[in-house]
Scaffold this motif. Sequence first.
Motif, PDB file in Angstrom:
ATOM      1  N   LYS A 509       0.832  -1.203   0.000  1.00 62.77           N
ATOM      2  CA  LYS A 509       0.000   0.000   0.000  1.00 62.77           C
ATOM      3  C   LYS A 509       0.867   1.254   0.000  1.00 62.77           C
ATOM      4  CE  LYS A 509      -4.453  -1.376   1.947  1.00 62.77           C
ATOM      5  NZ  LYS A 509      -5.485  -1.041   2.952  1.00 62.77           N
ATOM      6  N   ALA A 510       1.939   1.200   0.780  1.00 63.99           N
ATOM      7  CA  ALA A 510       2.852   2.342   0.820  1.00 63.99           C
ATOM      8  C   ALA A 510       3.478   2.581  -0.549  1.00 63.99           C
ATOM      9  CB  ALA A 510       3.935   2.110   1.871  1.00 63.99           C
ATOM     10  N   LEU A 511       3.886   1.497  -1.207  1.00 58.65           N
ATOM     11  CA  LEU A 511       4.501   1.632  -2.533  1.00 58.65           C
ATOM     12  C   LEU A 511       3.505   2.159  -3.559  1.00 58.65           C
ATOM     13  CD1 LEU A 511       6.695  -1.605  -2.601  1.00 58.65           C
ATOM     14  CD2 LEU A 511       7.515   0.764  -2.593  1.00 58.65           C
ATOM     15  N   SER A 512       2.253   1.782  -3.407  1.00 55.06           N
ATOM     16  CA  SER A 512       1.220   2.290  -4.308  1.00 55.06           C
ATOM     17  C   SER A 512       1.074   3.808  -4.161  1.00 55.06           C
ATOM     18  CB  SER A 512      -0.110   1.592  -4.011  1.00 55.06           C
ATOM     19  OG  SER A 512      -1.140   2.149  -4.791  1.00 55.06           O
ATOM     20  N   ILE A 513       1.069   4.293  -2.904  1.00 54.99           N
ATOM     21  CA  ILE A 513       1.000   5.729  -2.640  1.00 54.99           C
ATOM     22  C   ILE A 513       2.239   6.427  -3.200  1.00 54.99           C
ATOM     23  CG2 ILE A 513       1.025   7.486  -0.817  1.00 54.99           C
ATOM     24  CD1 ILE A 513      -1.655   6.186  -1.025  1.00 54.99           C
ATOM     25  N   ILE A 514       3.393   5.821  -3.000  1.00 55.72           N
ATOM     26  CA  ILE A 514       4.658   6.406  -3.468  1.00 55.72           C
ATOM     27  C   ILE A 514       4.665   6.534  -4.984  1.00 55.72           C
ATOM     28  CG2 ILE A 514       7.133   5.930  -3.705  1.00 55.72           C
ATOM     29  CD1 ILE A 514       6.943   4.734  -0.812  1.00 55.72           C
ATOM     30  N   TYR A 592      12.083   8.669  -1.857  1.00 53.18           N
ATOM     31  CA  TYR A 592      12.970   7.576  -2.258  1.00 53.18           C
ATOM     32  C   TYR A 592      13.435   6.756  -1.057  1.00 53.18           C
ATOM     33  CZ  TYR A 592      13.078   9.447  -6.982  1.00 53.18           C
ATOM     34  OH  TYR A 592      12.725   9.872  -8.243  1.00 53.18           O
ATOM     35  N   MET A 593      13.532   7.391   0.119  1.00 59.95           N
ATOM     36  CA  MET A 593      13.858   6.632   1.320  1.00 59.95           C
ATOM     37  C   MET A 593      12.745   5.633   1.641  1.00 59.95           C
ATOM     38  SD  MET A 593      14.302   7.934   5.251  1.00 59.95           S
ATOM     39  CE  MET A 593      15.056   6.878   6.503  1.00 59.95           C
ATOM     40  N   LEU A 594      11.493   6.113   1.592  1.00 57.54           N
ATOM     41  CA  LEU A 594      10.357   5.230   1.853  1.00 57.54           C
ATOM     42  C   LEU A 594      10.266   4.115   0.816  1.00 57.54           C
ATOM     43  CD1 LEU A 594       7.597   7.797   2.914  1.00 57.54           C
ATOM     44  CD2 LEU A 594       8.524   5.951   4.331  1.00 57.54           C
ATOM     45  N   GLU A 595      10.480   4.474  -0.441  1.00 60.14           N
ATOM     46  CA  GLU A 595      10.427   3.448  -1.494  1.00 60.14           C
ATOM     47  C   GLU A 595      11.491   2.388  -1.261  1.00 60.14           C
ATOM     48  OE1 GLU A 595      10.122   3.070  -6.356  1.00 60.14           O
ATOM     49  OE2 GLU A 595      11.144   4.817  -5.492  1.00 60.14           O
ATOM     50  N   PHE A 596      12.683   2.818  -0.886  1.00 60.83           N
ATOM     51  CA  PHE A 596      13.765   1.868  -0.606  1.00 60.83           C
ATOM     52  C   PHE A 596      13.403   0.970   0.575  1.00 60.83           C
ATOM     53  CE2 PHE A 596      17.385   1.067   2.237  1.00 60.83           C
ATOM     54  CZ  PHE A 596      18.134   0.205   1.446  1.00 60.83           C
ATOM     55  N   LEU A 597      12.936   1.562   1.679  1.00 59.74           N
ATOM     56  CA  LEU A 597      12.637   0.791   2.887  1.00 59.74           C
ATOM     57  C   LEU A 597      11.493  -0.196   2.671  1.00 59.74           C
ATOM     58  CD1 LEU A 597      12.933   3.624   5.578  1.00 59.74           C
ATOM     59  CD2 LEU A 597      14.565   1.777   5.132  1.00 59.74           C
ATOM     60  N   CYS A 598      10.510   0.196   1.865  1.00 61.36           N
ATOM     61  CA  CYS A 598       9.398  -0.720   1.580  1.00 61.36           C
ATOM     62  C   CYS A 598       9.826  -1.817   0.600  1.00 61.36           C
ATOM     63  CB  CYS A 598       8.215   0.043   0.993  1.00 61.36           C
ATOM     64  SG  CYS A 598       7.401   1.155   2.159  1.00 61.36           S
ATOM     65  N   ALA A 599      10.610  -1.427  -0.410  1.00 63.29           N
ATOM     66  CA  ALA A 599      10.965  -2.373  -1.472  1.00 63.29           C
ATOM     67  C   ALA A 599      11.927  -3.446  -0.999  1.00 63.29           C
ATOM     68  CB  ALA A 599      11.558  -1.617  -2.659  1.00 63.29           C
ATOM     69  N   ILE A 600      12.739  -3.187   0.042  1.00 59.40           N
ATOM     70  CA  ILE A 600      13.658  -4.235   0.510  1.00 59.40           C
ATOM     71  C   ILE A 600      12.890  -5.420   1.089  1.00 59.40           C
ATOM     72  CG2 ILE A 600      15.643  -2.728   0.925  1.00 59.40           C
ATOM     73  CD1 ILE A 600      14.878  -2.553   3.834  1.00 59.40           C
ATOM     74  N   HIS A 601      11.591  -5.221   1.378  1.00 61.65           N
ATOM     75  CA  HIS A 601      10.751  -6.325   1.867  1.00 61.65           C
ATOM     76  C   HIS A 601       9.990  -7.012   0.735  1.00 61.65           C
ATOM     77  CE1 HIS A 601      11.330  -5.242   6.124  1.00 61.65           C
ATOM     78  NE2 HIS A 601      11.211  -3.980   5.730  1.00 61.65           N
ATOM     79  N   THR A 602       9.972  -6.380  -0.444  1.00 62.40           N
ATOM     80  CA  THR A 602       9.134  -6.928  -1.521  1.00 62.40           C
ATOM     81  C   THR A 602       9.866  -7.110  -2.852  1.00 62.40           C
ATOM     82  OG1 THR A 602       8.400  -4.697  -2.158  1.00 62.40           O
ATOM     83  CG2 THR A 602       7.055  -5.864  -0.536  1.00 62.40           C
ATOM     84  N   ASP A 603      10.822  -6.247  -3.162  1.00 67.55           N
ATOM     85  CA  ASP A 603      11.439  -6.262  -4.494  1.00 67.55           C
ATOM     86  C   ASP A 603      12.838  -5.668  -4.392  1.00 67.55           C
ATOM     87  OD1 ASP A 603      12.217  -5.930  -7.127  1.00 67.55           O
ATOM     88  OD2 ASP A 603      10.283  -5.145  -7.805  1.00 67.55           O
ATOM     89  N   SER A 604      13.859  -6.514  -4.363  1.00 68.74           N
ATOM     90  CA  SER A 604      15.230  -6.049  -4.173  1.00 68.74           C
ATOM     91  C   SER A 604      15.714  -5.178  -5.331  1.00 68.74           C
ATOM     92  CB  SER A 604      16.169  -7.242  -3.999  1.00 68.74           C
ATOM     93  OG  SER A 604      16.101  -8.097  -5.133  1.00 68.74           O
ATOM     94  N   ILE A 605      15.258  -5.469  -6.543  1.00 70.39           N
ATOM     95  CA  ILE A 605      15.673  -4.671  -7.709  1.00 70.39           C
ATOM     96  C   ILE A 605      15.116  -3.248  -7.587  1.00 70.39           C
ATOM     97  CG2 ILE A 605      15.468  -4.431 -10.209  1.00 70.39           C
ATOM     98  CD1 ILE A 605      15.394  -7.475 -10.401  1.00 70.39           C
ATOM     99  N   ARG A 606      13.840  -3.152  -7.208  1.00 72.34           N
ATOM    100  CA  ARG A 606      13.235  -1.832  -7.032  1.00 72.34           C
ATOM    101  C   ARG A 606      13.910  -1.082  -5.882  1.00 72.34           C
ATOM    102  NH1 ARG A 606       6.743  -0.326  -6.504  1.00 72.34           N
ATOM    103  NH2 ARG A 606       7.066   1.940  -6.292  1.00 72.34           N
ATOM    104  N   ALA A 607      14.314  -1.809  -4.841  1.00 70.72           N
ATOM    105  CA  ALA A 607      14.993  -1.179  -3.713  1.00 70.72           C
ATOM    106  C   ALA A 607      16.309  -0.554  -4.171  1.00 70.72           C
ATOM    107  CB  ALA A 607      15.231  -2.196  -2.605  1.00 70.72           C
ATOM    108  N   GLN A 608      17.070  -1.280  -5.006  1.00 66.46           N
ATOM    109  CA  GLN A 608      18.334  -0.743  -5.492  1.00 66.46           C
ATOM    110  C   GLN A 608      18.109   0.468  -6.401  1.00 66.46           C
ATOM    111  OE1 GLN A 608      21.489  -1.701  -4.548  1.00 66.46           O
ATOM    112  NE2 GLN A 608      22.013   0.180  -5.656  1.00 66.46           N
TER     113      GLN A 608
END
Length: 680
Positions: A509-514, A592-608
């Motif tokens: 949900k956070a990534l959707s908002i981001i 981008y901080m929030l996107e990184f913190l959320c993505a490390i739990h769901t998508d490592s490529i998106r986190a990078q």
Amino acid sequence: MQRLSESVFTGLCHKVGTPSHVIIRRDVVDITETFTNEILAKSACSMIVSGSHREGFRLEGSDVDIMPFPNNAYVVWDIDQAQNYELGEIFLLLCDSSESPPGYTLLRINLIRNMTGGLTNLYKKYLFAGFKINNNIYISSSKYKQFFGAFLQRGTEHGPCINTYVGGAEFDMALCVQCSFWPPSASSWIDRCHSWPQPHVVEDIVKNGCHFVAIGHKLGRLKDHEWRISFSQAEQKLVYSMNHSQFLTYGLLKIFLKEIINSGIATHDKLLCSYHMKTAVFWVIQQKAIPHWYPQTLLEGFWVCFKLLLRWVYEGVCPNFFIPENNMFLSNIHGVAQRLPFSRLYELYEKGLACLLSSPTIRPYVIKVFYNPRQYICTDEFNPRQSTFENLETAMFLHLDFMKEIYNSQFVSLPIQSGGIVSLETVEHLIGFPLTQYQAVWLQRVAALCFHRIPFLIFYRLTDTGANKLMYRVDKMSCHMLSLAAKFGCFSDTLYLAMRFFHTSRYMKALSIIELTKTKFAQSYAMFNNILVWLERFCQLARGKFSSVLMHITPVNINLHSCYYYMNELIPEQSVLKRSDNLCIPPLVLLYMLEFLCAIHTDSIRAQRALNDLHDVVHFDLEEYKDISWQILGICQQITGNLQAALFSYQQSLRQTPRCGIQTVTLKRIQDIIMTANQL
């Protein structure tokens, strides 16, 4: 001289502000003061905003003066005026000017009135500043200021003011006491007001009385105990009543003082101040020394004011505008001390208007006329000779300045800082008042601030009781309020909702908002970088409501209040803040901080990818708050295990201008990295 006056007038409109700029600034400060006092109405004190900031100036060094005063204490000029107040509700002080110079007074406690009125406890509270003369008890200005100054954050005393910080912003705070009656010693001012100001302004000024500031006359026998009569409210109303040519003449005198008269002089040797400039303008306007104040007569008005100032310095007499018997030069520009400032001013006088060439601000507009004396100069804010496109561009930048005013005014309105239902109730109450379009948008922004602060405050104070239905309802209400914050505020306010989803592990949900916010950022930056696209979109949306539209399409910094924590990753940074401060973060950095913190739990490529984007923003796109931005980049790099990159980012954070006061936390993070590296 007419062409030269027009050129300087247009230059001052750029430097000081156009009529619309000044109206916006005053509207925002007025509603800020009204809002704050509505909230403070039931508390111990109220306040007024004064100084050049209140008047509409935004020159470098324009001060923000706040004058707090107790709600339960009033000053009266004679004992008969005490009948206007209810026994048991008001603590009364009686003026005693018999031992004081004009414009100053002692404040005596009316013992009989206060003791019989059931105010014994209140009387004791004020007794801390008391001193005796002939069995009468008076309130000492120095003791009063010393006592209350101890409660102010990082307060340093200078003159009548205490310089302090509130919400990360700097203020000069002048402690005072209110009086509902016009001073008898200023009655001659009322008789002088034949042509200026208008009768309704005079009536309004007299009706609102005056204040007493905690400072004595330097040459007074009881200087440590005297109080100065303050006409700050009256002066503000007089400045508001000026036309724009008069206001710019006042602004030109302030620039002239800073860049020419006081240039190269040590602070303690500067005998003339901007208050003397304002007093000169008041006298010249009222005495009708200039028959008409137009852009074409700007320099004529300036020169008359300058000659009046020169005469005052020569004579050693600067009469206060309200109490002429109060010579404001008596304590510093008198006798031998007159020679240096007079010789300096007379040297400028001999040069004539050419002395303005010494001003870096005014010089270009003077030279412009010399090079092209026949060039057409338009003094209208919206030039009829310009294209519709150019006038729309002027309107666009005007309202961008309005957004800046809204953002800066958040620090003046102190009660908003804690968030709460009271602030929302106050917004609801003020909506029924007659408001300008700018004040209505300001209240809209305040509502958005409340909507995104209340949910975090609730969750910070609420412990998980295990009652799932209750927690679900609270969460649902909080998410709804955060959605309202984005609806009423700027589109970057959606990041508060993203923070809430991240904090409760709802990463998708956070990534959707981001992602939605990133789209709006892309549209916003495309508009700002392409003026044609900007104006086309601006015209489509605005339909005359420029300010409201701009708030929705302009991103603002994210403020994390120190009273509660938003993200575990930033707890150390928030912990070092003073209670009334905010941690201010550029919106793209937090995104981008929030996107990184959320993505490390769901998508490592998106986190990078998010980390790379954060790296680029911090390196290339930022102009302010670089200390916290480098810090956030280092935190994210440290989470990935890249200690070398994190160490570099923390070191870069220390090299930036310390806007957020996080240096001690940065040093601690560097120490942790070094210890971790040594253990590997």
